[in-house]
Design a protein around this motif. Structure first.
Motif, PDB file in Angstrom:
ATOM      1  N   LEU A  85       9.108  -6.804  -2.199  1.00 37.79           N
ATOM      2  CA  LEU A  85      10.047  -7.826  -1.709  1.00 37.79           C
ATOM      3  C   LEU A  85       9.399  -8.820  -0.756  1.00 37.79           C
ATOM      4  O   LEU A  85       9.731 -10.001  -0.766  1.00 37.79           O
ATOM      5  N   ASP A  86       8.487  -8.352   0.075  1.00 33.81           N
ATOM      6  CA  ASP A  86       7.814  -9.227   1.035  1.00 33.81           C
ATOM      7  C   ASP A  86       6.563  -9.875   0.454  1.00 33.81           C
ATOM      8  O   ASP A  86       5.806 -10.520   1.162  1.00 33.81           O
ATOM      9  N   ASP A  87       6.350  -9.707  -0.842  1.00 34.52           N
ATOM     10  CA  ASP A  87       5.205 -10.278  -1.550  1.00 34.52           C
ATOM     11  C   ASP A  87       3.880  -9.866  -0.895  1.00 34.52           C
ATOM     12  O   ASP A  87       2.984 -10.679  -0.715  1.00 34.52           O
ATOM     13  N   LEU A  88       3.789  -8.603  -0.524  1.00 34.36           N
ATOM     14  CA  LEU A  88       2.587  -8.067   0.119  1.00 34.36           C
ATOM     15  C   LEU A  88       1.822  -7.110  -0.779  1.00 34.36           C
ATOM     16  O   LEU A  88       0.785  -6.585  -0.396  1.00 34.36           O
ATOM     17  N   LEU A  89       2.336  -6.892  -1.962  1.00 34.85           N
ATOM     18  CA  LEU A  89       1.684  -5.987  -2.897  1.00 34.85           C
ATOM     19  C   LEU A  89       0.366  -6.617  -3.345  1.00 34.85           C
ATOM     20  O   LEU A  89       0.351  -7.764  -3.799  1.00 34.85           O
ATOM     21  N   PRO A  90      -0.749  -5.905  -3.200  1.00 32.33           N
ATOM     22  CA  PRO A  90      -2.021  -6.465  -3.662  1.00 32.33           C
ATOM     23  C   PRO A  90      -1.953  -6.802  -5.157  1.00 32.33           C
ATOM     24  O   PRO A  90      -1.322  -6.089  -5.935  1.00 32.33           O
ATOM     25  N   ALA A  91      -2.573  -7.889  -5.536  1.00 32.67           N
ATOM     26  CA  ALA A  91      -2.544  -8.341  -6.927  1.00 32.67           C
ATOM     27  C   ALA A  91      -3.085  -7.253  -7.848  1.00 32.67           C
ATOM     28  O   ALA A  91      -4.161  -6.707  -7.609  1.00 32.67           O
ATOM     29  N   GLY A  92      -2.321  -6.925  -8.867  1.00 32.77           N
ATOM     30  CA  GLY A  92      -2.718  -5.922  -9.844  1.00 32.77           C
ATOM     31  C   GLY A  92      -2.478  -4.484  -9.414  1.00 32.77           C
ATOM     32  O   GLY A  92      -2.850  -3.563 -10.121  1.00 32.77           O
ATOM     33  N   ALA A  93      -1.871  -4.302  -8.266  1.00 38.28           N
ATOM     34  CA  ALA A  93      -1.652  -2.944  -7.744  1.00 38.28           C
ATOM     35  C   ALA A  93      -0.646  -2.175  -8.587  1.00 38.28           C
ATOM     36  O   ALA A  93       0.276  -2.744  -9.159  1.00 38.28           O
ATOM     37  N   GLN A  94      -0.847  -0.875  -8.642  1.00 41.49           N
ATOM     38  CA  GLN A  94       0.063   0.037  -9.318  1.00 41.49           C
ATOM     39  C   GLN A  94       0.501   1.098  -8.320  1.00 41.49           C
ATOM     40  O   GLN A  94      -0.150   1.296  -7.284  1.00 41.49           O
TER      41      GLN A  94
END
Length: 120
Positions: A46-55
Protein backbone atom coordinates in the motif's frame (compact mmCIF):
# COMPACT_ATOMS: atom_id res chain seq x y z
CA UNK A 1 1.00 -20.31 4.81
CA UNK A 2 1.65 -21.89 1.41
CA UNK A 3 5.01 -20.10 1.09
CA UNK A 4 5.93 -21.08 4.64
CA UNK A 5 5.05 -24.71 3.99
CA UNK A 6 7.27 -24.68 0.89
CA UNK A 7 10.15 -23.39 3.02
CA UNK A 8 9.42 -26.14 5.56
CA UNK A 9 9.83 -28.63 2.68
CA UNK A 10 6.36 -30.07 3.08
CA UNK A 11 5.59 -32.76 0.53
CA UNK A 12 2.31 -31.02 -0.27
CA UNK A 13 2.46 -27.29 0.62
CA UNK A 14 -1.29 -27.00 -0.04
CA UNK A 15 -2.11 -29.44 2.79
CA UNK A 16 -2.51 -27.74 6.14
CA UNK A 17 -1.78 -29.28 9.52
CA UNK A 18 -3.69 -28.41 12.65
CA UNK A 19 -3.98 -24.63 12.97
CA UNK A 20 -2.25 -24.56 16.36
CA UNK A 21 0.67 -26.57 14.97
CA UNK A 22 1.12 -24.34 11.95
CA UNK A 23 0.80 -21.20 14.08
CA UNK A 24 3.51 -22.47 16.41
CA UNK A 25 5.78 -23.50 13.53
CA UNK A 26 5.34 -20.13 11.83
CA UNK A 27 6.29 -18.24 15.01
CA UNK A 28 9.27 -20.51 15.65
CA UNK A 29 10.57 -20.15 12.13
CA UNK A 30 9.83 -16.48 11.35
CA UNK A 31 9.61 -14.88 14.79
CA UNK A 32 6.10 -13.46 14.48
CA UNK A 33 2.54 -14.63 13.84
CA UNK A 34 1.45 -15.11 10.23
CA UNK A 35 -1.04 -12.25 10.71
CA UNK A 36 1.79 -9.82 11.41
CA UNK A 37 3.58 -10.97 8.27
CA UNK A 38 0.42 -10.41 6.19
CA UNK A 39 -0.13 -6.93 7.67
CA UNK A 40 3.51 -6.04 7.01
CA UNK A 41 3.33 -7.27 3.41
CA UNK A 42 0.09 -5.36 2.77
CA UNK A 43 1.50 -2.14 4.24
CA UNK A 44 4.60 -2.41 2.09
CA UNK A 45 2.38 -2.84 -0.96
CA UNK A 46 0.00 0.00 0.00
CA UNK A 47 2.83 2.43 0.77
CA UNK A 48 4.61 1.46 -2.46
CA UNK A 49 7.66 0.30 -0.49
CA UNK A 50 7.81 -3.24 -1.82
CA UNK A 51 11.16 -3.76 -3.56
CA UNK A 52 10.72 -4.19 -7.32
CA UNK A 53 10.20 -7.84 -8.19
CA UNK A 54 9.85 -8.91 -4.56
CA UNK A 55 7.89 -12.00 -3.62
CA UNK A 56 6.46 -13.08 -0.31
CA UNK A 57 9.24 -15.63 0.16
CA UNK A 58 11.74 -12.75 0.21
CA UNK A 59 9.94 -11.17 3.15
CA UNK A 60 9.97 -14.54 4.90
CA UNK A 61 13.74 -14.78 4.31
CA UNK A 62 14.10 -11.37 5.94
CA UNK A 63 12.06 -12.42 8.96
CA UNK A 64 14.25 -15.51 9.40
CA UNK A 65 17.34 -13.35 9.22
CA UNK A 66 16.02 -10.79 11.70
CA UNK A 67 14.91 -13.51 14.10
CA UNK A 68 18.23 -15.25 14.48
CA UNK A 69 21.04 -13.70 12.39
CA UNK A 70 22.15 -17.16 11.24
CA UNK A 71 25.51 -17.90 9.67
CA UNK A 72 25.51 -17.33 5.92
CA UNK A 73 25.64 -20.97 4.79
CA UNK A 74 22.97 -22.02 7.28
CA UNK A 75 20.81 -19.05 6.27
CA UNK A 76 21.06 -19.82 2.56
CA UNK A 77 20.05 -23.41 3.28
CA UNK A 78 16.99 -22.19 5.20
CA UNK A 79 16.16 -20.05 2.17
CA UNK A 80 16.00 -23.02 -0.16
CA UNK A 81 19.67 -23.22 -1.10
CA UNK A 82 19.81 -19.93 -2.96
CA UNK A 83 23.21 -18.28 -3.29
CA UNK A 84 24.18 -15.66 -0.71
CA UNK A 85 24.11 -12.75 -3.17
CA UNK A 86 20.51 -13.45 -4.10
CA UNK A 87 19.39 -13.98 -0.52
CA UNK A 88 21.08 -10.88 0.87
CA UNK A 89 19.93 -8.72 -2.06
CA UNK A 90 16.35 -9.31 -0.94
CA UNK A 91 17.01 -9.28 2.79
CA UNK A 92 18.75 -5.90 2.64
CA UNK A 93 16.02 -4.46 0.40
CA UNK A 94 13.35 -5.47 2.93
CA UNK A 95 15.46 -4.33 5.88
CA UNK A 96 15.44 -0.86 4.33
CA UNK A 97 11.69 -0.92 3.65
CA UNK A 98 10.34 -2.37 6.90
CA UNK A 99 11.26 0.54 9.21
CA UNK A 100 9.17 2.85 7.00
CA UNK A 101 5.99 1.04 8.11
CA UNK A 102 7.02 0.07 11.64
CA UNK A 103 4.70 2.48 13.43
CA UNK A 104 1.77 1.36 11.28
CA UNK A 105 2.38 -2.34 11.97
CA UNK A 106 2.48 -1.78 15.72
CA UNK A 107 -0.49 0.58 15.64
CA UNK A 108 -2.60 -1.58 13.32
CA UNK A 109 -2.00 -4.74 15.31
CA UNK A 110 -2.94 -3.07 18.56
CA UNK A 111 -6.13 -1.40 17.33
CA UNK A 112 -7.52 -3.23 14.34
CA UNK A 113 -10.20 -5.89 14.23
CA UNK A 114 -8.48 -8.34 11.88
CA UNK A 115 -6.87 -10.37 14.67
CA UNK A 116 -8.60 -12.55 17.23
CA UNK A 117 -8.88 -11.04 20.69
CA UNK A 118 -6.31 -13.49 22.08
CA UNK A 119 -3.60 -12.01 19.82
CA UNK A 120 -4.39 -8.34 20.43
Amino acid sequence: MYEARKMWLRENPFAAQAESTETRHFREYFGCPAEVCVVLWNLLVLDDLLPAGAQLQHLLWTLIFLKGYPKTKQFCTLCGGHDKNTVFKWVYAFIQAIPCVESKVVSDLCHCCILPACIR
